[in-house]
Design an enzyme around this catalytic site. Structure first.
Site, mmCIF file in Angstrom:
data_model
loop_
_atom_site.group_PDB
_atom_site.id
_atom_site.type_symbol
_atom_site.label_atom_id
_atom_site.label_comp_id
_atom_site.label_asym_id
_atom_site.label_seq_id
_atom_site.Cartn_x
_atom_site.Cartn_y
_atom_site.Cartn_z
ATOM 1 N N ASP A 1 0.851 -1.198 0.000
ATOM 2 C CA ASP A 1 0.000 0.000 0.000
ATOM 3 C C ASP A 1 0.882 1.242 0.000
ATOM 4 O O ASP A 1 1.658 1.463 0.925
ATOM 5 C CB ASP A 1 -0.895 -0.015 1.241
ATOM 6 C CG ASP A 1 -2.070 0.930 1.125
ATOM 7 O OD1 ASP A 1 -2.058 1.785 0.221
ATOM 8 O OD2 ASP A 1 -2.995 0.837 1.939
ATOM 9 N N ASP A 2 0.786 2.039 -1.068
ATOM 10 C CA ASP A 2 1.550 3.289 -1.187
ATOM 11 C C ASP A 2 3.055 3.065 -1.303
ATOM 12 O O ASP A 2 3.838 3.976 -1.002
ATOM 13 C CB ASP A 2 1.289 4.222 0.006
ATOM 14 C CG ASP A 2 -0.118 4.808 0.008
ATOM 15 O OD1 ASP A 2 -0.895 4.475 -0.902
ATOM 16 O OD2 ASP A 2 -0.430 5.589 0.916
ATOM 17 N N CYS B 1 -6.326 4.322 -3.686
ATOM 18 C CA CYS B 1 -6.545 2.963 -3.173
ATOM 19 C C CYS B 1 -7.830 2.312 -3.660
ATOM 20 O O CYS B 1 -7.800 1.240 -4.284
ATOM 21 C CB CYS B 1 -6.563 2.979 -1.638
ATOM 22 S SG CYS B 1 -5.073 3.630 -0.865
ATOM 23 N N HIS C 1 -10.981 -2.225 1.633
ATOM 24 C CA HIS C 1 -11.238 -0.848 1.201
ATOM 25 C C HIS C 1 -12.196 -0.762 0.009
ATOM 26 O O HIS C 1 -12.130 0.176 -0.786
ATOM 27 C CB HIS C 1 -9.923 -0.123 0.870
ATOM 28 C CG HIS C 1 -10.011 1.367 1.135
ATOM 29 N ND1 HIS C 1 -8.940 2.222 0.968
ATOM 30 C CD2 HIS C 1 -11.043 2.145 1.559
ATOM 31 C CE1 HIS C 1 -9.301 3.451 1.269
ATOM 32 N NE2 HIS C 1 -10.581 3.431 1.630
ATOM 33 N N ASP D 1 -0.527 -0.690 -4.768
ATOM 34 C CA ASP D 1 -1.797 -0.238 -5.341
ATOM 35 C C ASP D 1 -1.667 1.059 -6.116
ATOM 36 O O ASP D 1 -2.450 1.341 -7.011
ATOM 37 C CB ASP D 1 -2.894 -0.125 -4.266
ATOM 38 C CG ASP D 1 -2.472 0.725 -3.069
ATOM 39 O OD1 ASP D 1 -1.328 1.204 -3.029
ATOM 40 O OD2 ASP D 1 -3.319 0.900 -2.167
ATOM 41 N N GLN D 2 -0.670 1.880 -5.781
ATOM 42 C CA GLN D 2 -0.352 3.095 -6.536
ATOM 43 C C GLN D 2 1.004 3.582 -6.067
ATOM 44 O O GLN D 2 1.664 2.916 -5.286
ATOM 45 C CB GLN D 2 -1.409 4.183 -6.325
ATOM 46 C CG GLN D 2 -1.520 4.728 -4.920
ATOM 47 C CD GLN D 2 -2.600 4.060 -4.116
ATOM 48 O OE1 GLN D 2 -3.643 3.718 -4.658
ATOM 49 N NE2 GLN D 2 -2.366 3.863 -2.836
#
Length: 564
Positions: free
Chosen positions: A35-36, A75, A136, A323-324
């Site tokens: 994540d991130d 997200c 999420h 995710d990004q």
């Protein structure tokens, strides 16, 4: 949590072992999403100071994708695209307003029930499916027990993790992601009320204006109401939104921030708030962020080691990604940098500059994929959907458009070209940029219809609002579009012009025709981010059983004591 107590890898491998017994001819599949995590964070993508030996091992034993792209730089829409193989705008998982992700567990929006995830397809093929970590993508629709958006309603046999996300608010003392909103909705109104009270009082004392007492009491009541709502929000946000679940049951509310837990498929690492166990705290060269990255890398190593021990490595496809891009504006209330690195690329999370959408993409399958490969073709996280579906022998749905493409021909060297001639980059529900990789050409054109207004000017992000927004005064529109050749200018520093590129107008014409074709394939769908779906609904709020109004419990600690 002590390292010897980390049981999640064994849990996942239990499901893999069961899947192996059902279908030995088909691969086990592990999809790991950070994540991130920025593309500039792992060593295999060029980082020289963060230690990521296990992620690097995956790359050396498999394929590294250098132009792997998230379908969205945020997200919720990115994960919706990943799960379904479809642009999030097709499922209504792209916002038309400023917030682009769900901020409350008691919202009614989420991944629609008519969307098909790869978990559903694999479950239908006899796979045991488990999601451990961050979801999420919504929870309930009409009542808090219908769980219409829950992972178990989208193809997963087992879920253990968090339904929302690991917001900065989930860790005491780390500040709030709502600071910008507080300023506009709380502090500015309180200042206005304060000035109004002082002004009216002064005018009344000077005899220039007769002010009824009711006016003073009304303003004081309004100020007290705003302050009470503000303090109530701060007090209750954490227990109401930061909790752990096992299937449909809350096990810890709020989640215990003192000890991180291993999330095999969908890490909380390295989204803020940042947690590290004592074995990793203060060990990296990049503060608490680096500690979290290195702990996540350690846990990837645990999975690899268990696969080797159980002799499942050769028949297991592992995919590692984020995710990004890294959240460059993530600075703690103490001024510490809590965001990662996007390497040479501009921008980051929440915008479609390359830093926001170019993500790690690593795949390993020892008996099938040749080790040590590097593929520079454009690929997408939406490609995982058709790839794993075909590997599992599941038919890809034909009643809807699937935007991803099977990666196996590219990974096995049967083709040298990506099937993505065009890719469309959305900022929330707005088409933001278009990527074109022409046939028989090395050029990769990227045209921006609008770009975010970085603040402060000259910086690499939107620091005043914590993330960049997608509309209104927060963006600058371009006519003609801003055009880059990513193959020559990956940093997106020098847009081409008719003076520097003779085919400028021809290139934009082809890209506009692709946009027109794409737009015709987008039927109107319910907006999961409508204000009705987005806002908090008290009747949808999940709360620990028998916890009264406090919404607090810790079954995780109780279960741990019982296991001793």
């Amino acid at each position: 949590m002590p390292l010897r107590k980390m049981k999640i890898p064994f849990l996942l491998l239990f499901f893999l072992w069961e899947a192996e017994s059902h279908a030995a001819s088909r691969p086990n599949i592990i999809l790991v999403m950070a994540d991130d995590l920025g593309i500039g964070d792992p060593g295999c993508y060029g980082n020289k100071t963060l230690r990521t030996p296990n992620i690097d091992r995956l790359a050396s034993e498999g394929v590294k994708l250098t132009q792997h792209l998230a379908a969205s730089p945020l997200c919720t829409p990115s994960r919706a695209a990943f799960m379904t193989g479809r642009y999030p705008v097709r499922s209504g998982m792209a916002s038309h307003s400023l917030p682009g992700v769900f901020l409350f567990t008691a919202s009614s929006g989420g991944l629609p029930t008519n969307e098909i995830t790869f978990a559903t397809l694999l479950k239908d093929q006899g796979y045991s499916t488990a999601l451990i970590g961050k979801w999420h993508l919504g929870m309930s629709c009409h009542s808090k027990i219908d769980f219409c958006h829950h992972p178990l309603h989208h193809g997963f046999n087992y879920f253990y993790g968090i339904s929302l996300t690991n917001l900065r608010d989930c860790k005491p003392g780390e500040g709030s992601v709502f600071t910008w909103g507080f300023r506009k909705l709380v502090f500015i109104p309180l200042q206005i009320i304060g000035v109004a009270l002082l002004t009216l009082a002064a005018l009344s004392c000077l005899g220039l204006l007769r002010v009824p007492l009711g006016v003073f009491f009304s303003l004081l009541f309004l100020a007290a109401l705003i302050l009470t709502l503000f303090l109530g929000f701060l007090h209750y946000f954490r227990p109401l939104n930061c909790f752990m679940m096992r299937n449909y049951e809350i096990t810890q509310q709020p989640m215990n921030t003192e000890t991180p837990f291993l999330l095999v498929l969908s890490y909380l690492h390295v989204h803020t708030a940042l947690f590290s166990s004592k074995e990793f705290a203060s060990k990296s060269k990049h503060g608490v962020y680096g500690d979290a990255v290195e702990e996540m890398d350690w846990s990837v190593g645990q999975i690899l080691n268990l696969l080797d021990e159980l002799k499942l490595a050769n028949n297991t496809l592992i995919y590692f990604t984020s995710d990004q891009g890294a959240h460059v504006e993530e600075v703690s209330s103490k001024g510490e940098i809590h965001g990662g690195s996007n390497g040479i690329y501009k921008g980051g999370k929440a915008n479609n500059w390359e830093g926001g959408i170019r993500i790690p993409g690593i795949l390993r399958w020892p008996r099938v994929i040749q080790a040590g490969q590097k593929i520079d073709e454009p690929t997408s996280n939406m490609d995982i959907f058709p790839t794993v579906a075909k590997l599992a022998g599941a038919p890809v749905p034909e009643d809807r458009i699937i935007d991803g493409h099977d990666l196996m021909p590219l990974l096995e060297g049967k083709t040298q070209r990506s099937d993505h001639e065009f890719l469309f980059h959305y900022c929330n529900a707005y088409l933001n940029a278009v990527r074109w990789h022409p046939q028989n050409s090395t050029s990769i054109w990227k045209a921006f219809l609008f770009t975010p207004n970085f603040d402060p000017v000259g910086s690499n992000g939107c620091f005043s609002t914590h993330v960049c927004f997608c509309s209104g005064n927060y963006v600058t529109h371009h006519d003609p579009p801003l055009l880059f050749d990513i193959s020559k200018d990956p940093r997106e520093r020098n847009p081409v012009t008719p003076a520097t590129e003779p085919r400028f107008h021809e290139i934009l014409k082809v890209m506009q025709e692709a946009v027109d074709r794409h737009t015709k394939t987008l039927p109107e769908v319910p907006n999961q981010f409508s204000w009705d779906n987005f806002l908090w609904k008290p009747w949808l709020q999940l709360c620990c059983p028998s916890s009264g109004l406090s919404c607090q419990c810790d079954r995780e600690k109780q279960d741990k004591r019982l296991s001793y």
